[in-house]
Motif scaffolding. Sequence first.
Motif, mmCIF file in Angstrom:
data_model
loop_
_atom_site.group_PDB
_atom_site.id
_atom_site.type_symbol
_atom_site.label_atom_id
_atom_site.label_comp_id
_atom_site.label_asym_id
_atom_site.label_seq_id
_atom_site.Cartn_x
_atom_site.Cartn_y
_atom_site.Cartn_z
ATOM 1 N N LEU A 1 -19.681 -5.069 0.017
ATOM 2 C CA LEU A 1 -18.328 -5.209 0.578
ATOM 3 C C LEU A 1 -18.275 -6.281 1.669
ATOM 4 O O LEU A 1 -17.262 -6.961 1.828
ATOM 5 C CB LEU A 1 -17.846 -3.865 1.131
ATOM 6 C CG LEU A 1 -17.631 -2.782 0.071
ATOM 7 C CD1 LEU A 1 -17.198 -1.476 0.729
ATOM 8 C CD2 LEU A 1 -16.598 -3.208 -0.960
ATOM 9 N N ALA B 1 -0.344 1.498 -2.295
ATOM 10 C CA ALA B 1 -1.534 1.942 -1.546
ATOM 11 C C ALA B 1 -1.128 2.834 -0.385
ATOM 12 O O ALA B 1 -1.886 3.692 0.049
ATOM 13 C CB ALA B 1 -2.302 0.741 -1.018
ATOM 14 N N GLY B 2 0.082 2.591 0.145
ATOM 15 C CA GLY B 2 0.482 3.295 1.356
ATOM 16 C C GLY B 2 0.964 4.707 1.116
ATOM 17 O O GLY B 2 1.206 5.429 2.076
ATOM 18 N N THR C 1 -2.617 7.466 -1.463
ATOM 19 C CA THR C 1 -3.890 7.754 -0.797
ATOM 20 C C THR C 1 -3.700 8.752 0.345
ATOM 21 O O THR C 1 -4.475 9.700 0.481
ATOM 22 C CB THR C 1 -4.474 6.451 -0.243
ATOM 23 O OG1 THR C 1 -3.419 5.745 0.402
ATOM 24 C CG2 THR C 1 -5.080 5.598 -1.326
ATOM 25 N N ALA C 2 -2.657 8.512 1.152
ATOM 26 C CA ALA C 2 -2.434 9.416 2.293
ATOM 27 C C ALA C 2 -2.035 10.805 1.789
ATOM 28 O O ALA C 2 -2.440 11.820 2.357
ATOM 29 C CB ALA C 2 -1.366 8.828 3.212
ATOM 30 N N LEU D 1 -12.135 12.532 4.358
ATOM 31 C CA LEU D 1 -12.157 11.198 3.741
ATOM 32 C C LEU D 1 -13.527 10.922 3.126
ATOM 33 O O LEU D 1 -13.650 10.328 2.060
ATOM 34 C CB LEU D 1 -11.844 10.126 4.785
ATOM 35 C CG LEU D 1 -10.372 9.965 5.143
ATOM 36 C CD1 LEU D 1 -10.212 9.220 6.464
ATOM 37 C CD2 LEU D 1 -9.621 9.230 4.038
ATOM 38 N N ARG E 1 -3.553 -11.519 5.205
ATOM 39 C CA ARG E 1 -3.872 -10.398 6.095
ATOM 40 C C ARG E 1 -3.179 -10.595 7.453
ATOM 41 O O ARG E 1 -2.714 -9.642 8.056
ATOM 42 C CB ARG E 1 -5.397 -10.362 6.231
ATOM 43 C CG ARG E 1 -5.931 -9.261 7.054
ATOM 44 C CD ARG E 1 -6.373 -8.098 6.229
ATOM 45 N NE ARG E 1 -6.742 -7.034 7.138
ATOM 46 C CZ ARG E 1 -7.309 -5.907 6.815
ATOM 47 N NH1 ARG E 1 -7.566 -5.645 5.567
ATOM 48 N NH2 ARG E 1 -7.592 -5.001 7.700
ATOM 49 N N LEU F 1 -5.228 12.593 0.976
ATOM 50 C CA LEU F 1 -5.969 13.035 2.172
ATOM 51 C C LEU F 1 -5.337 14.308 2.754
ATOM 52 O O LEU F 1 -6.045 15.274 3.077
ATOM 53 C CB LEU F 1 -5.980 11.904 3.214
ATOM 54 C CG LEU F 1 -6.515 12.281 4.595
ATOM 55 C CD1 LEU F 1 -7.959 12.777 4.525
ATOM 56 C CD2 LEU F 1 -6.424 11.081 5.550
ATOM 57 N N LEU G 1 -5.295 -7.681 -1.391
ATOM 58 C CA LEU G 1 -6.376 -6.870 -1.958
ATOM 59 C C LEU G 1 -7.141 -7.625 -3.051
ATOM 60 O O LEU G 1 -8.331 -7.408 -3.256
ATOM 61 C CB LEU G 1 -5.740 -5.606 -2.556
ATOM 62 C CG LEU G 1 -6.645 -4.521 -3.093
ATOM 63 C CD1 LEU G 1 -7.464 -3.902 -1.983
ATOM 64 C CD2 LEU G 1 -5.816 -3.444 -3.783
HETATM 65 C C1 HEM Z 1 -6.119 7.995 3.254
HETATM 66 C C2 HEM Z 1 -5.460 6.900 3.055
HETATM 67 C C3 HEM Z 1 -6.037 5.605 2.552
HETATM 68 C C4 HEM Z 1 -7.230 5.340 1.928
HETATM 69 C C5 HEM Z 1 -8.340 6.314 1.550
HETATM 70 C C6 HEM Z 1 -7.273 3.913 1.674
HETATM 71 C C7 HEM Z 1 -8.332 3.254 1.088
HETATM 72 C C8 HEM Z 1 -8.466 1.886 1.039
HETATM 73 C C9 HEM Z 1 -9.653 1.172 0.630
HETATM 74 C C10 HEM Z 1 -10.937 1.811 0.123
HETATM 75 C C11 HEM Z 1 -9.409 -0.144 0.752
HETATM 76 C C12 HEM Z 1 -10.397 -1.285 0.497
HETATM 77 C C13 HEM Z 1 -10.268 -1.837 -0.890
HETATM 78 C C14 HEM Z 1 -11.339 -2.872 -1.199
HETATM 79 O O1 HEM Z 1 -12.453 -2.790 -0.664
HETATM 80 O O2 HEM Z 1 -11.087 -3.706 -2.088
HETATM 81 C C15 HEM Z 1 -8.050 -0.279 1.212
HETATM 82 C C16 HEM Z 1 -7.406 -1.475 1.407
HETATM 83 C C17 HEM Z 1 -6.048 -1.549 1.625
HETATM 84 N N1 HEM Z 1 -5.196 -0.506 1.962
HETATM 85 FE FE1 HEM Z 1 -5.673 1.398 2.156
HETATM 86 N N2 HEM Z 1 -6.112 3.372 2.122
HETATM 87 C C18 HEM Z 1 -5.327 4.358 2.666
HETATM 88 C C19 HEM Z 1 -4.090 4.222 3.247
HETATM 89 C C20 HEM Z 1 -3.361 3.071 3.241
HETATM 90 C C21 HEM Z 1 -2.033 2.932 3.768
HETATM 91 C C22 HEM Z 1 -1.224 4.031 4.470
HETATM 92 C C23 HEM Z 1 -1.663 1.640 3.517
HETATM 93 C C24 HEM Z 1 -0.395 0.947 3.847
HETATM 94 C C25 HEM Z 1 0.303 1.178 4.855
HETATM 95 C C26 HEM Z 1 -2.774 0.977 2.857
HETATM 96 C C27 HEM Z 1 -2.782 -0.322 2.451
HETATM 97 C C28 HEM Z 1 -3.927 -1.012 2.087
HETATM 98 C C29 HEM Z 1 -3.947 -2.435 1.816
HETATM 99 C C30 HEM Z 1 -2.766 -3.386 1.840
HETATM 100 C C31 HEM Z 1 -5.281 -2.776 1.538
HETATM 101 C C32 HEM Z 1 -5.847 -4.145 1.202
HETATM 102 C C33 HEM Z 1 -6.383 -4.771 2.458
HETATM 103 C C34 HEM Z 1 -7.050 -6.095 2.208
HETATM 104 O O3 HEM Z 1 -7.377 -6.420 1.067
HETATM 105 O O4 HEM Z 1 -7.258 -6.811 3.192
HETATM 106 N N3 HEM Z 1 -3.781 1.870 2.711
HETATM 107 N N4 HEM Z 1 -7.504 0.980 1.396
#
Ligand code: HEM
Length: 409
Positions: free
Chosen positions: A52, A246-247, A250-251, A287, A102, A254, A91
């Motif tokens: 990563l 994504a937003g 996932t939440a 988590l 970002r 959890l 992403l």
């Molecule tokens: C329990 C809740 C969440 C979990 C487990 C989670 C998990 C993840 C993971 C594993 C990644 C990394 C993906 C990678 O390595 O390619 C990621 C990226 C991301 N998540 Fe979350 N997420 C959660 C909540 C959220 C929320 C609430 C939002 C939006 C408000 C969000 C938006 C994003 C975005 C936009 C990325 C991409 C970031 C990037 O590529 O720079 N996620 N998330």
Amino acid sequence: MTIPTIDVKFYDPDVIRNPYPLLSELRATGPLLRQADGTYVVTTYAAVREVLVRASDFSSANANKRMWQGDQYAEAQAVLRGTCPVVPALLTADPPLHTRHRSIVRQAFSPRRVAVLDDAIGAMTQRLVDAIVSTGDTAELIAAYAGVLPMQMITEAVGAGRDDIDQVKRWSDAFLAHIGRDVPPEEAVGYAVQRVELQEYLQARIGESRSAPTDDLLGDIVRAEQLGDGLSVPEMICILEQLLVAGNETATKLITFTAHQLATDSELQKRARADRSLVPSLLEEMLRFETPVQMKFRHVTHDTELRGEELPAGSTVMVLYGSANRDADEFPSPDDVNPDRPNVRSHVAFGYGPHLCVGAQLARVEARIAIETLLDRFESIELDTDHPRPEVRASFVHRGFDSLHLKLR
Ligand code: HEM
């Protein structure tokens, strides 16, 4: 050394239900394995973090290409091609493009914006609990609570219309429904149609926002465009789509896993009631224990090595976050839920390195308030035994219960 070859069906319903015995076997076989189809599989905590963080060797820009490969999906692919092209975005982008995306998105999750959402989360959880109380002492938690709150909050953060939440949720569900399982081709066409509808909706919102940019992510994106640091419309759409999807899912997962843990472990529930400061560590532990995003792919950009093994350019790498989080070398007794672990925040459930989850702070605040509100408003949280025990069925990648029926008194 040779890389052990495995032939594992990650999308098998039994694996989806409980992948952890299989993941444990895979870690025991080695940190780096090769699937029969040539995909590399990374299993341990140290190896997962290494992949990563080495974003220039292991690219994120391939993720969309893997969707619906093969002639049987030609019709679904044609539907998607007919409208907005799916381009590398956030992403699915690598630096320097990723860095630019970002920096625009980061503003939407600044402490100031999250503080505004914080108040909204408190008010929303109270309203949802009032509604549960008014209908009796049982509830299906996802429909009544855990599925509603994150959707409302991400819609606020993005700036999508409040009246559109139900429709956006349906599109978001369709977006995710094809990931992490084998999808019949005719179903894929339906998902493609819904994705196109979501893209058209977002395009219309971008158009409206241009005349009066608001204090939200849509406004940030449009202001960046007006300052000449703009994104292309397909980039804007792909980023907004990612955030909306994504937003929320996932939440939701959890909150649901944590409520389930409290409902099935009365000692833990008693402790959390007596000491609310346990809730943040319990969420971190959940988590780790039930990682909502179990896996992502990376793409090898040039010949490289990992753990002393050669990996040729063009290879696909499956990164198992959920397996890393059960690695006993990092988390002793990994199959126990223990919020007192000294390294309870060291999990990779939010990823690691440049793509570390941008919404992690929002997710933590949402889940903390959601769980605290349940503990505050109900003296007892138990499984509703009139319903079958909750199970994970939908996807290996996005791990979560289909439903969680609780008795709340
Ligand atoms: C329990 C809740 C969440 C979990 C487990 C989670 C998990 C993840 C993971 C594993 C990644 C990394 C993906 C990678 O390595 O390619 C990621 C990226 C991301 N998540 Fe979350 N997420 C959660 C909540 C959220 C929320 C609430 C939002 C939006 C408000 C969000 C938006 C994003 C975005 C936009 C990325 C991409 C970031 C990037 O590529 O720079 N996620 N998330």
